[in-house]
Design a protein around this motif. Structure first.
Motif, PDB file in Angstrom:
ATOM      1  N   ASN A 114       0.673  -1.071   0.009  1.00 19.32           N
ATOM      2  CA  ASN A 114       0.090   0.069  -0.002  1.00 19.32           C
ATOM      3  C   ASN A 114       0.952   1.266  -0.010  1.00 19.32           C
ATOM      4  O   ASN A 114       2.035   1.158   0.370  1.00 19.32           O
ATOM      5  CB  ASN A 114      -1.008  -0.086   1.306  1.00 19.32           C
ATOM      6  N   GLY A 115       0.189   2.521  -0.404  1.00 25.69           N
ATOM      7  CA  GLY A 115       0.891   3.604  -0.270  1.00 25.69           C
ATOM      8  C   GLY A 115       1.274   4.338  -1.391  1.00 25.69           C
ATOM      9  O   GLY A 115       1.157   3.586  -2.554  1.00 25.69           O
ATOM     10  N   LEU A 205      -9.117   5.642   0.070  1.00 27.66           N
ATOM     11  CA  LEU A 205      -9.835   5.074   1.346  1.00 27.66           C
ATOM     12  C   LEU A 205      -8.576   5.007   2.190  1.00 27.66           C
ATOM     13  O   LEU A 205      -8.663   5.164   3.530  1.00 27.66           O
ATOM     14  CB  LEU A 205     -10.404   3.719   1.024  1.00 27.66           C
ATOM     15  N   ASN A 206      -7.394   4.430   1.874  1.00 27.52           N
ATOM     16  CA  ASN A 206      -6.190   4.120   2.591  1.00 27.52           C
ATOM     17  C   ASN A 206      -5.692   5.465   3.319  1.00 27.52           C
ATOM     18  O   ASN A 206      -5.506   5.323   4.433  1.00 27.52           O
ATOM     19  CB  ASN A 206      -5.027   3.768   1.769  1.00 27.52           C
ATOM     20  N   GLY A 207      -5.651   6.507   2.629  1.00 27.72           N
ATOM     21  CA  GLY A 207      -5.233   7.836   3.324  1.00 27.72           C
ATOM     22  C   GLY A 207      -6.128   8.525   4.069  1.00 27.72           C
ATOM     23  O   GLY A 207      -5.510   9.395   4.807  1.00 27.72           O
ATOM     24  N   SER A 208      -7.359   8.097   4.329  1.00 27.58           N
ATOM     25  CA  SER A 208      -8.289   8.822   5.145  1.00 27.58           C
ATOM     26  C   SER A 208      -8.745   7.943   6.078  1.00 27.58           C
ATOM     27  O   SER A 208      -8.542   8.058   7.186  1.00 27.58           O
ATOM     28  CB  SER A 208      -9.476   9.116   4.348  1.00 27.58           C
ATOM     29  N   THR A 209      -9.263   6.690   5.759  1.00 31.96           N
ATOM     30  CA  THR A 209      -9.844   5.877   6.872  1.00 31.96           C
ATOM     31  C   THR A 209      -8.752   5.334   7.822  1.00 31.96           C
ATOM     32  O   THR A 209      -8.950   4.944   9.184  1.00 31.96           O
ATOM     33  CB  THR A 209     -10.804   4.732   6.218  1.00 31.96           C
ATOM     34  N   ASN A 210      -7.513   5.215   7.190  1.00 32.18           N
ATOM     35  CA  ASN A 210      -6.585   4.511   8.217  1.00 32.18           C
ATOM     36  C   ASN A 210      -6.225   5.446   9.413  1.00 32.18           C
ATOM     37  O   ASN A 210      -6.370   4.957  10.639  1.00 32.18           O
ATOM     38  CB  ASN A 210      -5.464   4.108   7.262  1.00 32.18           C
ATOM     39  N   PRO A 211      -5.656   6.570   9.038  1.00 34.84           N
ATOM     40  CA  PRO A 211      -5.300   7.849  10.185  1.00 34.84           C
ATOM     41  C   PRO A 211      -6.383   7.961  11.042  1.00 34.84           C
ATOM     42  O   PRO A 211      -6.340   8.125  12.197  1.00 34.84           O
ATOM     43  CB  PRO A 211      -4.595   8.699   9.454  1.00 34.84           C
ATOM     44  N   SER A 279      -6.102  -1.323   8.843  1.00 34.14           N
ATOM     45  CA  SER A 279      -4.818  -2.055   8.750  1.00 34.14           C
ATOM     46  C   SER A 279      -3.931  -1.277   9.992  1.00 34.14           C
ATOM     47  O   SER A 279      -3.353  -1.779  10.932  1.00 34.14           O
ATOM     48  CB  SER A 279      -3.812  -2.342   7.885  1.00 34.14           C
ATOM     49  N   MET A 280      -3.889   0.081   9.750  1.00 35.15           N
ATOM     50  CA  MET A 280      -3.291   1.080  10.739  1.00 35.15           C
ATOM     51  C   MET A 280      -3.802   0.901  11.979  1.00 35.15           C
ATOM     52  O   MET A 280      -3.198   0.923  13.001  1.00 35.15           O
ATOM     53  CB  MET A 280      -3.249   2.468  10.251  1.00 35.15           C
ATOM     54  N   LEU A 281      -5.093   0.792  12.164  1.00 32.07           N
ATOM     55  CA  LEU A 281      -5.778   0.722  13.698  1.00 32.07           C
ATOM     56  C   LEU A 281      -5.507  -0.520  14.237  1.00 32.07           C
ATOM     57  O   LEU A 281      -5.253  -0.771  15.219  1.00 32.07           O
ATOM     58  CB  LEU A 281      -7.455   0.680  13.243  1.00 32.07           C
ATOM     59  N   VAL A 282      -5.290  -1.646  13.368  1.00 29.89           N
ATOM     60  CA  VAL A 282      -4.954  -2.962  14.177  1.00 29.89           C
ATOM     61  C   VAL A 282      -3.591  -2.779  14.518  1.00 29.89           C
ATOM     62  O   VAL A 282      -3.195  -3.549  15.647  1.00 29.89           O
ATOM     63  CB  VAL A 282      -5.161  -4.079  13.079  1.00 29.89           C
ATOM     64  N   ASP A 283      -2.729  -2.103  13.924  1.00 28.53           N
ATOM     65  CA  ASP A 283      -1.230  -2.006  14.323  1.00 28.53           C
ATOM     66  C   ASP A 283      -1.286  -1.254  15.331  1.00 28.53           C
ATOM     67  O   ASP A 283      -0.292  -1.687  16.264  1.00 28.53           O
ATOM     68  CB  ASP A 283      -0.495  -1.558  12.898  1.00 28.53           C
ATOM     69  N   SER A 284      -1.951  -0.240  15.452  1.00 25.57           N
ATOM     70  CA  SER A 284      -1.709   0.453  16.648  1.00 25.57           C
ATOM     71  C   SER A 284      -2.110   0.003  18.087  1.00 25.57           C
ATOM     72  O   SER A 284      -1.816   0.211  18.962  1.00 25.57           O
ATOM     73  CB  SER A 284      -2.517   1.964  16.544  1.00 25.57           C
ATOM     74  N   GLN A 285      -3.336  -0.964  17.662  1.00 23.72           N
ATOM     75  CA  GLN A 285      -4.112  -1.560  18.654  1.00 23.72           C
ATOM     76  C   GLN A 285      -3.145  -2.481  19.374  1.00 23.72           C
ATOM     77  O   GLN A 285      -2.919  -2.939  20.526  1.00 23.72           O
ATOM     78  CB  GLN A 285      -5.145  -2.243  18.437  1.00 23.72           C
ATOM     79  N   CYS A 286      -2.052  -3.155  18.543  1.00 25.49           N
ATOM     80  CA  CYS A 286      -1.217  -4.055  18.845  1.00 25.49           C
ATOM     81  C   CYS A 286       0.336  -3.478  19.090  1.00 25.49           C
ATOM     82  O   CYS A 286       1.269  -4.264  19.106  1.00 25.49           O
ATOM     83  CB  CYS A 286      -1.084  -4.975  17.728  1.00 25.49           C
ATOM     84  N   LYS A 287       0.281  -2.179  19.325  1.00 25.75           N
ATOM     85  CA  LYS A 287       1.763  -1.588  19.396  1.00 25.75           C
ATOM     86  C   LYS A 287       2.605  -1.657  18.461  1.00 25.75           C
ATOM     87  O   LYS A 287       3.696  -1.566  18.751  1.00 25.75           O
ATOM     88  CB  LYS A 287       2.072  -2.001  20.954  1.00 25.75           C
TER      89      LYS A 287
END
Length: 330
Positions: A114-115, A205-211, A279-287
């Motif tokens: 992505n990105g 979608l990636n650049g908005s919903t993720n952060p 995916s960014m949310l999942v990563d943040s929740q898993c630190k």
């Protein structure tokens, strides 16, 4: 004995696992997989996959390895294709360096990341190898190590990306061969001369919903668009991406999933029947480190270069960076 193309997929998460499964069913290729956090589970039991499009089953990769070096040492020599399905975290590691042992003079490198701006490290390290930038439009999640849940749709859009190399017809034929293998197993594929409009299309979608999901503290995409204030923030960020992407590419977006403006994007999110968590949310929740550089930092740098104002993207980058630095320091 018929020779099959040798494919190494580096990154055995949701995307890598799903597409390794589909590709491995083709009679024309042999697929090996490099896994990291889920290595033990995949090595012992394979992937347990539930797919609305393809049905359910267990996929046991022919070769499962912890590192690229281990795969090369065991199977011998460079691969015909190396598919990169690692998270794009240039602030943590260089993905191009991680695949180097598997790349020979004739290896085609295919990016499933992505990105924005993900290609440059590969162009720099492998200037003479054909490089394919691919965008995956698919809903798939690794719910537990080795357990994948996939929706009812899968599309790969790809194009050759070698700004410093003269491409020839053989490169396109090799890409077509790989995508024919995917299509033979139900994956829709598009080959474009210029893939960047598709990359920016997905980035809406990636650049908005993720952060925004990270800042909201755990909301699903559907919950975010139900909230008037959050929906406004999403649409403002999406509007910046539309303007920036069109300025950078000089082209309109292809309109995948009917997304042609911020309103249609939030309407699309609202129409998805099951909760979607980024995916960014999942990563943040898993630190874990988040893909904030390729999702936000690189587009912001392009905005500065092209004179496009992106205040909402700047705010999202500042906040997600602060959140990550907060849990990374503990």
């Amino acid at each position: 004995m018929e020779l099959k193309a040798r494919v190494l997929i580096v990154g055995g998460g949701a995307i890598g696992g799903l597409f390794a499964w589909r590709l491995s069913l083709s009679r024309d290729v042999v697929v090996s997989l490099v896994c990291r956090s889920n290595y033990a589970q995949v090595k012992s039991s394979g992937f347990l996959i539930t797919s609305a499009q393809f049905g359910s089953g267990i996929y046991r990769p022919k070769g499962v390895y912890q590192t690229v070096e281990q795969a090369v040492a065991t199977e011998g020599g460079a691969y015909d294709y190396v598919i990169v399905a690692l998270k794009a975290l240039p602030n943590i590691y260089d993905s191009s360096e991680r695949i180097a042992a598997a790349v020979g003079p004739n290896t085609m490198i295919v990016l499933f990341q992505n990105g924005i701006g993900i290609e440059e490290p590969f162009v720099t390290r492998f200037p003479h190898n054909p490089l394919v930038s691919s965008v995956s439009f698919v809903s798939v999640k690794q719910e537990t190590p080795g357990e994948l849940r996939h929706g009812g749709f899968s599309l790969l859009a790809a194009g050759l990306h070698n700004p410093r190399t003269t491409l020839n017809g053989a490169d396109y034929e090799r890409l077509q061969f790989l995508f024919n293998a995917f299509e033979s197993q139900g994956v829709s594929c598009i080959i474009e001369a210029d893939i960047q409009p598709y990359r920016w299309q997905k980035h809406i979608l990636n650049g908005s919903t993720n952060p925004v999901s990270v800042i909201c503290g755990g909301s699903s995409c559907q919950d975010m668009v139900k909230n008037a204030h959050c929906k406004w923030l999403l649409e403002q960020s999406m509007a910046e991406i539309f303007v920036l992407g069109k300025t950078v590419t000089g082209k309109s977006f292809p309109g995948v999933d009917g997304i042609v403006d911020p309103q249609s994007a939030t309407d699309y999110i609202r129409s998805i029947p099951v909760p979607v968590y980024t995916s960014m949310l999942v990563d943040s929740q898993c630190k874990r480190p988040m893909e904030r550089d390729v999702i936000l930092k690189n587009p912001i740098a392009l905005a500065e270069k092209h004179g496009v104002d992106v205040p909402h993207m700047r705010a999202l980058y500042a906040l997600t960076t602060m959140i990550e630095e907060g849990y990374a320091s503990k």
